[in-house]
Enzyme design. Structure first.
Site, PDB file in Angstrom:
ATOM      1  N   GLU A  21      -5.938   8.263   8.698  1.00  0.00           N
ATOM      2  CA  GLU A  21      -4.637   8.941   8.760  1.00  0.00           C
ATOM      3  C   GLU A  21      -4.235   9.434   7.381  1.00  0.00           C
ATOM      4  O   GLU A  21      -4.860   9.096   6.366  1.00  0.00           O
ATOM      5  CB  GLU A  21      -3.567   7.968   9.287  1.00  0.00           C
ATOM      6  N   HIS A  28      -0.238  10.831   5.357  1.00  0.00           N
ATOM      7  CA  HIS A  28       1.212  10.989   5.484  1.00  0.00           C
ATOM      8  C   HIS A  28       1.795  11.211   4.109  1.00  0.00           C
ATOM      9  O   HIS A  28       1.097  11.019   3.092  1.00  0.00           O
ATOM     10  CB  HIS A  28       1.832   9.762   6.161  1.00  0.00           C
ATOM     11  N   HIS A  71       1.313   4.162  -0.167  1.00  0.00           N
ATOM     12  CA  HIS A  71       1.042   2.743   0.062  1.00  0.00           C
ATOM     13  C   HIS A  71       0.632   2.096  -1.258  1.00  0.00           C
ATOM     14  O   HIS A  71      -0.148   2.681  -2.020  1.00  0.00           O
ATOM     15  CB  HIS A  71      -0.160   2.551   0.998  1.00  0.00           C
ATOM     16  N   HIS A  74      -6.914   8.242   4.462  1.00  0.00           N
ATOM     17  CA  HIS A  74      -7.301   6.875   4.119  1.00  0.00           C
ATOM     18  C   HIS A  74      -7.712   6.102   5.362  1.00  0.00           C
ATOM     19  O   HIS A  74      -7.196   6.342   6.463  1.00  0.00           O
ATOM     20  CB  HIS A  74      -6.202   6.141   3.349  1.00  0.00           C
ATOM     21  N   CYS A 115       0.466  -4.718   2.026  1.00  0.00           N
ATOM     22  CA  CYS A 115       0.754  -3.286   1.899  1.00  0.00           C
ATOM     23  C   CYS A 115       2.266  -3.079   1.854  1.00  0.00           C
ATOM     24  O   CYS A 115       2.976  -3.467   2.774  1.00  0.00           O
ATOM     25  CB  CYS A 115       0.158  -2.524   3.083  1.00  0.00           C
TER      26      CYS A 115
HETATM   27 MN    MN Z   1      -1.263   4.783   6.103  1.00  0.00          MN
END
Ligand code: MN
Length: 144
Positions: free
Chosen positions: A58, A60, A64, A98, A112
């Site tokens: 994914e 975005h 993170h 990632h 995370c």
């Molecule tokens: Mn992610």
């Protein structure tokens, strides 16, 4: 409660949830350690990928901050595939593809941190996958 005790990569009063961020993934659990609040608008989570499993591929806008807490595996971040093990740190910048994979014979557990208010993860479409697979090492690594 001020202190929640650790036991076998779980914590007191923290439910072990299914990963369910959508998209293809395999053998991943999620624990929300801290939900965040106005003065610290971030969630702190622990994910664990079972041996041979993987997180969703994914990307975005939100970032993170990751620390590997258990086991080992590898990650794709952008177009780089890197072996990772306990206490390594991983930073994922906006819109970097990632994916985390556990080793075949070890889990991969990681902390995370993520903003409470964040955009939804995007999954790769057919064109994205074709572009990613231009790189032979990435093609071999990704599970989508
Ligand atoms: Mn992610």
């Amino acid at each position: 409660m001020t202190v929640r005790r650790f036991n076998s990569f779980a914590w007191e009063n923290v439910p072990v949830l299914s990963y369910k961020e959508g998209g293809p993934y395999k053998d991943v659990t999620r624990q929300v350690l801290f939900e965040g609040e106005d003065s610290l608008p971030a969630q702190w989570r622990y994910f664990e990928v079972a041996p041979g499993g993987h997180s969703t591929l994914e990307r975005h806008q939100h970032i993170h901050y990751v620390m590997i807490l258990r086991g080992r595996g590898a990650c794709l971040v952008g177009d780089a595939i890197t072996d990772i093990a306990e206490h390594d740190l991983v930073e994922i910048r906006p819109m970097q593809w990632h994916q985390f994979r556990a080793a075949a014979d070890a889990p991969l557990g990681f902390l995370c941190v993520v903003a409470t208010e964040r955009d939804r993860p995007q999954l790769p479409n057919t064109d994205d996958l074709a572009a990613l697979r231009q790189n032979a090492k990435v093609a071999d690594f990704i599970r989508a």
